[in-house]
Each structure stands twice: as structure tokens, then as C-alpha cells.
Write a protein that holds these residues in place. Structure first.
Motif, PDB file in Angstrom:
ATOM      1  N   ALA A   1       0.865  -1.198   0.015  1.00 47.03           N
ATOM      2  CA  ALA A   1       0.089   0.071   0.027  1.00 47.03           C
ATOM      3  C   ALA A   1       0.824   1.353   0.007  1.00 47.03           C
ATOM      4  N   LEU A   2       1.914   1.217   0.756  1.00 49.70           N
ATOM      5  CA  LEU A   2       2.735   2.599   0.854  1.00 49.70           C
ATOM      6  C   LEU A   2       3.591   2.614  -0.536  1.00 49.70           C
ATOM      7  N   ILE A   3       4.063   1.611  -0.959  1.00 49.43           N
ATOM      8  CA  ILE A   3       4.749   1.567  -2.324  1.00 49.43           C
ATOM      9  C   ILE A   3       4.003   2.195  -3.301  1.00 49.43           C
ATOM     10  N   SER A   4       2.742   1.626  -3.595  1.00 48.08           N
ATOM     11  CA  SER A   4       1.732   1.737  -4.577  1.00 48.08           C
ATOM     12  C   SER A   4       1.201   3.068  -4.591  1.00 48.08           C
ATOM     13  N   SER A   5       0.897   3.731  -3.388  1.00 46.63           N
ATOM     14  CA  SER A   5       0.428   4.964  -3.238  1.00 46.63           C
ATOM     15  C   SER A   5       1.459   6.124  -3.676  1.00 46.63           C
TER      16      SER A   5
END
Length: 493
Positions: free
Chosen positions: A147-151
Motif C-alpha cells: 500500500a505504501l509503495i503503490s500510493s
């Protein structure tokens, strides 16, 4: 003869030096973006190394180090994209220079994040997935990491194409996508997702309507009055009082939750008290400032410049307090899971994690923020201090209304919606005045309908790009997050 030779040599040397100088200038111009990227990379590396020391567990958790690096990267992207919404209107209205806006925003964003950023944050982003749906801690950690990387990647892409998007919705999409990939569709709280989807429409429309309403009020009560200065003395302190009341209530709800939990009625009462005080202080100051001003619209703009600067600073403080969680919420969840071996819906955010978020936002703003600030401030529609003030006031009021309705809103959508609202109101108002004046003109002097359609005051290409980016933010971040989760699971799991 010798003097002539020396003179010729000096001229040749001057030409060569000039060429070298031009080459150096060109090299600096080309290298300028690389400097920003270099500084950003250095901050990410420092954040990762600091996490290894400050996490305080041995052996060093490379999961936490990696998460800290991506958290810093996300914070930089929030600063590059989201902060433009607070400062863009003030810069576009020439109330602030770009440098002044960046300094004020960096200070107030950092202060908001460190002083009023919530110490307990819903790390799974407003309860959109159920932690109980995850089979084990390691799966939860990879979901939060995805979630952190994609956002962060999505916000970076949006900044690159010049679209101000909601970092809140990017995180929501990232968490949802990773949650579905890890635990299936049953893990998602679909009623909450429905509210978030509704806010895509409600936030910008409400922000635009409120901004347009205030602009219409100012035009009717001040700009089109015969004695503009007397009207301004009467109404500008009232508008400042409304702004102070709105921000008092807004900051009570959003900015003080770390110190004390305040419900909506109490926040509104605090806002009314602050607004009354602000009105009492502003009335004599505006009267003094209005002395000697000419009775024309241009003079009125000076009366709105200082309140606009204050509103931009307060918006930045509230944004830092509220949106730092987008950068560090998933990071805090990973830190908690690594430290205690379990996962929870709410965790306490360590101060070192908050510092990464706060300083990352400021670095992103300073290094990459000007592009989006210019776009929001001057490339959607032309702003002056009066119009920009309406946008800032609309942002604070819309958040309060949304809190009352229980809707998760995006500050990006509200602020940009306010800019669109002001622009579309100006178009409608101009059309109305042209129709009235055309009725009294000879037929040969009337403006053709095709020409009227061409004279638009809102740039349609930006409007379509921004709306398209808003619509696809959640699904795009969700798909990217699911793919990244599967890759992480395959490589490390």
C-alpha cells in the motif's frame, strides 16, 4: 603592435570565457532537476539509516528500514503534490511569492505534523479493511508495504503529469488493493468505500459551490456598490470573522486531536468565539487600511491579501496535522507489527516516524512543489486575492460540513473544486453580463455565440485531466498495490 596582439588575445579570451559561462549555465539548467532528485534520495537514505538506529531492536529489521525509506518517499510526494492546494491560490493571486509560499508552507506543515499530528492513527486508513482477515503478521506487513509503495508511486506519477490528486484516496486505494490481494474481497469494508466514493463527487462540488457563493456575495455587496470602500469597511471584517470562525472550528476538529478530543458542537462553539474576536480586531484595522484607497475594484484586492496569507498558513498547519498519517500510517503499522509480532487497527506512532513524515513533506514541497503550485494557482483559471480568499474560506467550511455529514473528504478535491467553482462562476457571470449588454447593442456589434463559447475562463484541458486523475486514483492505486503485494510475497514470502 604588441598592444594590438594583446587586445586581440583578450578579446579571444573573453569570447572563450563567455562560451564557457554559457555552457556552465546550460549545464546548471539541465542538472537542476537532478539536484532535487539527489537531495530527495539522500533524505530517503538518511530516513532508512535513522530507522535502523531508532527502532532499537537487534538484529536490525530490514523490513522496518525498507518501510522507512518508502514512508520518506511517500512523504516527499505528498509535499510535492498535496501542499499545492493550500499555497496555489495565494501564489496565483500574487499575495505571496513562490519563495514566501514555500517557506510558510514548510514551517506550518512541519509544525502541524509534529505539534498536532494524531499520535493514534487508524493505520489501515479509516477502517477500510479488517485486520482480522489476515492469516498472519507477515502477510499484513507485506500488505501495508505494498500500500505504501503503490500510493507513493501513484502520487509521483500524478505530480509528473501535473494533476493534483488526493493522497488520502491514493492510500485508501493502496490499502484496499493489498487487502483484497491478501485476504479477498470480504476483508474490505464496502460501506466505508461507498462513503469514500461519494466524497469524490461531494467534496469538489461542495467546495466549488461555497467558493462561488462567497464570490457572488463579495461582488454584490462590495465590488458592484457605488461606494466600494465604505462597503469593504462594512463587510471585509465580517468575512475575516467568518474565516477565523471556520478555521477555529476546523483546527479544533482536525488539528488538536493529539491534545484533546473535541466533538463537532464544541468545535463550532470555539469557532464562533474565535470569529467574534477576529471581527472585533479586524474592524478597526481594515478601516485604517482602507483610508486613502481609491474607489475602484483594484483597491479592494489589497484588503484581502493579508487575510489570504493567514488562511494559506492555517490550511498548511491543518494539512500537516491531518495528512501526515497518509505517509506514516502504514509505516507505523509495520513498525508495530515488527516490534510486537501482531497487528492492530490503531497503533501509537513513534516520534521518529512522525519526524520522517513531517520533514519529508517539507522536502517534497521545497524540491518539487512549485510545478503544482503554479498549476493550481494560475493555470486552471485566473485568480486575484478576492477569488483566492473565497477558495481558502470554502476549503475550511467544506471540511466542517463534511465532518458533520460524516464523510471522509479530500483537501485536494475541496481546494481544487473551489478553484473550479470560482472559475465557472466567473464564466456564468460574464455570459450573463454579455447577454444583457448584447440586447442593447446594434446587431453588427453583438458577440457571436461561437465567439462567446471560445472565451472560456476555465482551461478545459486541465479540468478534464484533473477529473480523470481523481476518478482513477483509487482503482489505479489498488491494482498497483495488488501487483506489488504478489511480487513481495513471491520474492520474500
Amino acid at each position: 603592435m604588441t598592444d594590438n596582439n594583446n587586445s586581440g588575445q583578450w578579446k579571444t579570451l573573453d569570447k572563450d570565457l563567455n562560451r564557457i559561462s554559457q555552457f556552465e549555465y546550460a549545464s546548471q539548467y539541465v542538472a537542476r532537476p537532478m539536484v532535487g532528485m539527489g537531495v530527495a534520495l539522500a533524505f530517503i537514505v538518511i530516513a532508512a539509516l535513522a530507522s535502523a538506529v531508532l527502532f532499537g531492536q537487534t538484529p536490525i529489521s530490514f523490513v522496518v528500514v525498507s518501510a522507512a525509506a518508502f514512508g520518506a518517499y511517500m512523504a516527499i510526494n505528498i509535499g510535492a503534490n498535496d501542499v499545492a492546494n493550500n499555497m496555489g491560490p495565494a501564489v496565483g493571486a500574487n499575495a505571496l511569492t513562490m519563495g514566501g509560499a514555500i517557506v510558510i508552507a514548510a514551517l506550518f506543515e512541519t509544525a502541524g505534523a509534529l505539534l498536532a499530528g494524531g499520535d493514534v492513527v487508524s493505520t489501515i486508513s479509516k477502517g477500510i479493511i479488517d485486520p482480522a482477515g489476515f492469516a498472519e503478521t507477515r502477510v499484513f506487513i507485506w500488505a501495508m508495504m505494498a500500500a505504501l509503495i503503490s500510493s507513493a508511486l501513484w502520487v509521483n506519477l500524478a505530480t509528473w503529469v501535473g494533476a493534483p490528486v488526493s493522497t488520502t484516496h491514493s492510500v485508501v486505494g493502496g490499502v484496499m488493493g493489498a487487502g483484497i490481494a491478501a485476504a479477498g474481497f470480504v476483508a474490505v469494508n464496502w460501506p466505508t468505500m461507498g462513503k469514500i466514493a461519494a466524497s469524490w463527487v461531494i467534496s469538489p462540488v461542495l467546495g466549488g459551490l461555497i467558493a462561488a457563493g462567497f464570490l457572488a456575495f463579495i461582488k454584490a455587496r462590495i465590488v458592484y456598490q457605488e461606494d466600494k470602500i465604505a462597503a469593504a469597511k462594512r463587510w471585509v471584517p465580517v468575512l475575516i470573522g467568518i474565516m477565523a470562525a471556520a478555521f477555529g472550528a476546523y483546527l479544533s476538529i482536525k488539528g488538536l486531536k493529539r491534545i484533546v478530543k473535541i466533538d463537532l458542537p464544541t468545535a463550532l462553539f470555539i469557532g464562533v468565539v474565535i470569529g467574534a474576536i477576529a471581527y472585533a480586531v479586524a474592524a478597526p484595522l481594515v478601516a485604517r487600511q482602507a483610508e486613502g484607497l481609491e474607489n475602484r475594484t483594484k483597491s479592494l484586492k489589497t484588503l484581502f491579501a493579508i487575510p489570504l496569507i493567514f488562511s494559506a498558513a492555517l490550511l498548511s498547519f491543518a494539512h500537516g496535522a491531518n495528512d501526515v498519517a497518509n505517509a506514516v500510517g502504514p509505516l507505523a503499522a509495520i513498525v508495530h507489527a515488527e516490534q510486537f509480532g501482531d497487528f492492530a487497527a490503531k497503533v501509537t506512532i513513534p516520534m521518529w516516524v512522525m519526524v520522517i513524515g513531517a520533514f519529508g513533506i517539507s522536502f517534497g514541497l521545497v524540491l518539487f512543489g512549485p510545478k503544482l503550485i503554479r498549476m493550481v494557482g494560475s493555470q486552471i483559471t485566473k485568480l486575484n486575492p478576492i477569488r483566492a480568499y473565497c477558495v481558502a474560506l470554502s476549503a475550511a467550511i467544506t471540511v466542517i460540513v463534511a465532518s458533520w455529514l460524516g464523510l471522509p473528504v479530500s483537501s485536494t478535491h475541496i481546494a481544487v473544486g473551489g478553484v473550479f467553482g470560482v472559475g465557472f462562476y466567473r464564466e456564468w457571470h460574464m455570459e450573463k453580463r454579455q447577454r444583457l449588454s448584447s440586447a442593447n447593442r446594434p446587431a453588427e456589434k453583438r458577440v457571436a455565440p461561437e465567439e462567446r463559447r471560445r472565451r472560456k475562463l476555465v482551461r478545459r484541458s486541465h479540468f478534464m485531466t484533473i477529473v480523470a486523475a481523481w476518478v482513477i486514483t483509487v482503482p489505479a492505486a489498488a491494482v498497483m498495490s495488488a501487483v506489488i503485494f504478489f511480487l513481495l510475497n513471491a520474492i520474500v514470502g
